[in-house]
Design a protein around this motif. Sequence first.
Motif, mmCIF file in Angstrom:
data_model
loop_
_atom_site.group_PDB
_atom_site.id
_atom_site.type_symbol
_atom_site.label_atom_id
_atom_site.label_comp_id
_atom_site.label_asym_id
_atom_site.label_seq_id
_atom_site.Cartn_x
_atom_site.Cartn_y
_atom_site.Cartn_z
ATOM 1 N N SER A 69 -3.479 15.544 44.167
ATOM 2 C CA SER A 69 -2.064 15.879 44.117
ATOM 3 C C SER A 69 -1.215 14.812 43.818
ATOM 4 O O SER A 69 -0.326 15.016 43.147
ATOM 5 C CB SER A 69 -1.666 16.457 45.750
ATOM 6 N N GLY A 70 -1.825 13.570 44.354
ATOM 7 C CA GLY A 70 -0.878 12.303 43.837
ATOM 8 C C GLY A 70 -1.112 12.257 42.449
ATOM 9 O O GLY A 70 0.028 12.031 41.571
ATOM 10 N N THR A 71 -2.337 12.436 41.731
ATOM 11 C CA THR A 71 -2.370 12.141 40.364
ATOM 12 C C THR A 71 -1.890 13.425 39.516
ATOM 13 O O THR A 71 -1.192 13.160 38.530
ATOM 14 C CB THR A 71 -3.963 12.319 39.827
ATOM 15 N N ALA A 72 -1.752 14.573 40.109
ATOM 16 C CA ALA A 72 -0.963 15.437 39.395
ATOM 17 C C ALA A 72 0.376 15.514 39.519
ATOM 18 O O ALA A 72 1.104 15.685 38.362
ATOM 19 C CB ALA A 72 -1.224 16.843 40.246
ATOM 20 N N GLY A 73 0.953 14.757 40.636
ATOM 21 C CA GLY A 73 2.274 14.381 40.566
ATOM 22 C C GLY A 73 2.826 13.328 39.495
ATOM 23 O O GLY A 73 3.701 13.366 38.819
ATOM 24 N N ALA A 74 1.761 12.349 39.648
ATOM 25 C CA ALA A 74 2.083 11.176 38.641
ATOM 26 C C ALA A 74 2.114 11.919 37.039
ATOM 27 O O ALA A 74 2.743 11.706 36.132
ATOM 28 C CB ALA A 74 0.978 10.197 38.552
ATOM 29 N N GLY A 75 1.039 12.609 36.820
ATOM 30 C CA GLY A 75 0.895 13.493 35.613
ATOM 31 C C GLY A 75 1.967 14.308 35.243
ATOM 32 O O GLY A 75 2.436 14.200 34.255
ATOM 33 N N TYR A 76 2.744 15.129 36.090
ATOM 34 C CA TYR A 76 3.827 15.700 35.924
ATOM 35 C C TYR A 76 5.279 14.850 35.551
ATOM 36 O O TYR A 76 5.758 15.193 34.745
ATOM 37 C CB TYR A 76 4.210 16.600 37.228
ATOM 38 N N LEU A 77 5.082 13.764 36.231
ATOM 39 C CA LEU A 77 6.235 12.905 36.089
ATOM 40 C C LEU A 77 6.155 12.262 34.571
ATOM 41 O O LEU A 77 7.143 11.899 34.001
ATOM 42 C CB LEU A 77 6.378 11.647 37.244
ATOM 43 N N TYR A 78 4.738 11.952 34.225
ATOM 44 C CA TYR A 78 4.757 11.417 32.933
ATOM 45 C C TYR A 78 4.886 12.399 31.788
ATOM 46 O O TYR A 78 5.577 12.121 30.825
ATOM 47 C CB TYR A 78 3.048 10.881 32.840
ATOM 48 N N TYR A 79 4.739 13.822 32.000
ATOM 49 C CA TYR A 79 4.842 14.800 31.203
ATOM 50 C C TYR A 79 6.443 14.889 31.034
ATOM 51 O O TYR A 79 6.924 14.797 29.846
ATOM 52 C CB TYR A 79 4.394 16.049 31.776
ATOM 53 N N GLN A 80 6.968 14.855 31.934
ATOM 54 C CA GLN A 80 8.686 14.732 32.175
ATOM 55 C C GLN A 80 9.241 13.370 31.412
ATOM 56 O O GLN A 80 10.173 13.560 30.461
ATOM 57 C CB GLN A 80 9.180 14.763 33.654
ATOM 58 N N HIS A 81 8.525 12.336 31.481
ATOM 59 C CA HIS A 81 8.931 11.167 30.770
ATOM 60 C C HIS A 81 8.741 11.441 29.314
ATOM 61 O O HIS A 81 9.639 11.036 28.399
ATOM 62 C CB HIS A 81 8.097 10.100 31.344
ATOM 63 N N LEU A 82 7.488 11.744 29.081
ATOM 64 C CA LEU A 82 7.441 12.253 27.403
ATOM 65 C C LEU A 82 8.605 13.266 26.930
ATOM 66 O O LEU A 82 9.033 12.841 25.934
ATOM 67 C CB LEU A 82 6.047 12.875 27.310
ATOM 68 N N PHE A 301 -7.957 14.136 19.680
ATOM 69 C CA PHE A 301 -7.551 15.145 20.262
ATOM 70 C C PHE A 301 -8.443 15.276 21.737
ATOM 71 O O PHE A 301 -7.715 16.324 22.599
ATOM 72 C CB PHE A 301 -7.376 16.423 19.635
ATOM 73 N N THR A 302 -9.539 14.663 21.518
ATOM 74 C CA THR A 302 -10.511 15.104 22.840
ATOM 75 C C THR A 302 -10.518 13.742 23.592
ATOM 76 O O THR A 302 -11.309 13.662 24.704
ATOM 77 C CB THR A 302 -11.744 15.483 22.376
ATOM 78 N N ASP A 303 -9.953 12.445 23.105
ATOM 79 C CA ASP A 303 -9.825 11.423 23.880
ATOM 80 C C ASP A 303 -8.478 11.335 24.611
ATOM 81 O O ASP A 303 -7.360 10.845 23.768
ATOM 82 C CB ASP A 303 -10.104 10.294 22.860
ATOM 83 N N THR A 304 -8.752 11.330 25.740
ATOM 84 C CA THR A 304 -7.330 11.257 26.640
ATOM 85 C C THR A 304 -6.431 9.932 26.444
ATOM 86 O O THR A 304 -5.215 10.093 26.202
ATOM 87 C CB THR A 304 -7.724 11.581 27.913
ATOM 88 N N GLY A 305 -7.236 8.953 26.216
ATOM 89 C CA GLY A 305 -6.595 7.467 26.278
ATOM 90 C C GLY A 305 -5.575 7.608 25.100
ATOM 91 O O GLY A 305 -4.632 7.034 24.983
ATOM 92 N N ARG A 306 -6.602 7.743 23.825
ATOM 93 C CA ARG A 306 -5.958 7.754 22.563
ATOM 94 C C ARG A 306 -4.735 8.705 22.446
ATOM 95 O O ARG A 306 -3.642 8.592 21.714
ATOM 96 C CB ARG A 306 -6.895 8.016 21.572
ATOM 97 N N LEU A 307 -4.934 9.987 23.014
ATOM 98 C CA LEU A 307 -3.912 10.975 22.697
ATOM 99 C C LEU A 307 -2.804 10.741 23.326
ATOM 100 O O LEU A 307 -1.826 10.629 23.212
ATOM 101 C CB LEU A 307 -4.579 12.212 23.351
ATOM 102 N N MET A 308 -2.811 10.006 24.679
ATOM 103 C CA MET A 308 -1.711 9.526 25.426
ATOM 104 C C MET A 308 -1.002 8.344 24.640
ATOM 105 O O MET A 308 0.182 8.254 24.703
ATOM 106 C CB MET A 308 -2.244 8.928 26.950
ATOM 107 N N ASP A 309 -1.715 7.344 24.162
ATOM 108 C CA ASP A 309 -0.937 6.613 23.167
ATOM 109 C C ASP A 309 -0.341 7.079 21.991
ATOM 110 O O ASP A 309 0.923 6.504 21.776
ATOM 111 C CB ASP A 309 -2.079 5.507 22.644
ATOM 112 N N LEU A 310 -0.788 8.206 21.434
ATOM 113 C CA LEU A 310 -0.086 8.812 20.522
ATOM 114 C C LEU A 310 0.915 9.489 20.816
ATOM 115 O O LEU A 310 1.905 9.535 20.153
ATOM 116 C CB LEU A 310 -1.340 9.803 19.579
ATOM 117 N N ALA A 311 0.643 10.067 22.010
ATOM 118 C CA ALA A 311 1.839 10.884 22.490
ATOM 119 C C ALA A 311 3.035 10.119 23.001
ATOM 120 O O ALA A 311 4.304 10.736 22.378
ATOM 121 C CB ALA A 311 1.640 11.633 23.873
#
Length: 544
Positions: A69-82, A301-311
């Motif tokens: 749940s903590g990771t999901a919350g961070a993920g949601y916050l990061y999504y909102q940040h993007l 598109f299947t490399d999460t780290g690279r995808l996040m950098d690009l995003a």
Amino acid sequence: MGQQSRVQQGKASAVEDTMSLAPQDPGASADAGGPGGSGRRRQGRGTDRPRRRRRVLRWSAIVLAVVISGTAGAGYLYYQHLNGNIQKGERSSGDSKAKKTEANTAGQTPLNILLIGSDSRNSDENVALGGSRDNRGNPPLGDVQMLIHLSADRKSAAVVSIPRDTRVDIPRCKDAETGKTFPKINTIINESLARGGAGCTLATWQNLTGVYIDHWMTIDFSGVVRMADAIGGVEVCVKQNVWDRGGSGLKMKAGTKNVEGKQALQWLRTRHAWGSDLLRARAQHMYLNSMIRTLQNQNVFTDTGRLMDLAEAATKSLKVSEEIGTVKKLYDLGMQLKTVPSNRITMTTMPNVEDPRDRNHVVPAGADAEKVWAMIRDDVPFDANGSATDAKKPATGEKLSKDPAAPDDKIAVQVRNGTRTGTQAAVAGRAGTIAKQLVGKGFAQAVADSSALLDMDRTVVRYPSADLEGDAQRVAKALGIPMGSVERTSDVSGITVVVGADWRSGAAYPKQSAPKAGDIPDNADAINGSDSTPCMDVYSPYRW
């Protein structure tokens, strides 16, 4: 990038924590009867084993739930940040005549995206990268303009650039941010961005090409640098040592080299060292093809780290039309583009000729330019690398109006002469000739309009409101004009036939042969996406 790194680290930490909290196999414990243990101890421990196992599992589940749940919350916050990074604007801010493409018989529709490179110097970063401090505060110009066409079946893609100095009709536009209205004008296309933003550039393209454009994206100097850094280098090639002194500043030795960051921007901006703005478009196409191959090889598109950098880079760098203004929609768009193999991507420049009014400008090259736009409107691949099945795919449908047409003799029609082009004078009397044809076919109220001549590559039938669509289609059918050339626009007050440069003679509308896959004009300067051999020739004054 700091927040992004913390999120990535948080995700990695969550995985490690989850692994460390996983219950161990009781059989691996010495207390469960390993060497030196007594049978009594084994028996006593054995009676408590199921209870302890349940307790360990229960606590592990609780801790794991908290971690997730903590990771999901961070993920949601990061999504909102993007999402918060993304700048958005109105899709179209000008009078435009193109209508949205109907689905083909398979229910598929093509996708058209306008990519605009802005020369904005309205920030310290852009001034540092682009120079020209005197231009700070001026409205940005759209020096790079490319239409990306993704086929309805998502198996091929075409990119068409229009040189920045192409003279076109820019329609009346209203800036959505300032409320300022700009009148129609005939000038070079890069000024459209300063006359109502990207939405005005989109409307200009639609009127010029007859292609409905779904979305736009803009990027400035600093955005190009961020994106280039996120990708991590793109391979380009020059035949001779190049130094674009007094221009972009690009300095490279002959051969192939990976460029990123500021040097990638220099490559994309270089014009003098290639010899012309038209050759700059070729260099940009080489870069884009190489970038696509690089991204596909990286499997980003299947490399999460690279995808996040690009995003992170993309959301900070791009301004987009409002209907695609979320991370999810941009990601979905990227996934659609990802499906196209590199040998089915074709980069081109609109066929053009020197402007007879100003030798420093160009104008569309008549029939050749119109053929390129017709292929996009009809969703015909620019390459011939598809299968026979692809070549026979159903053409995009033409939707007929549900509103019945009035009797022919009750339909008022004006006919205008649009046979003038950038290189040819208008054919005298064309409006009168076609008006007489209509009268002879029973359209008693057809008249020639003697107002100012127009420049039209193709013949169109225009109407101002939905209740006249059926009447406009009836007129088009009577003259043999394709239904795809029937357009709704506020520029006319009634049914109006504009006789274009494709109908300069004769009473019958000339039959247009259907374009075939790969049959693009030679002067479109096409480069296939899988071709890694192109290398730029350096204009001699800029060699070192």
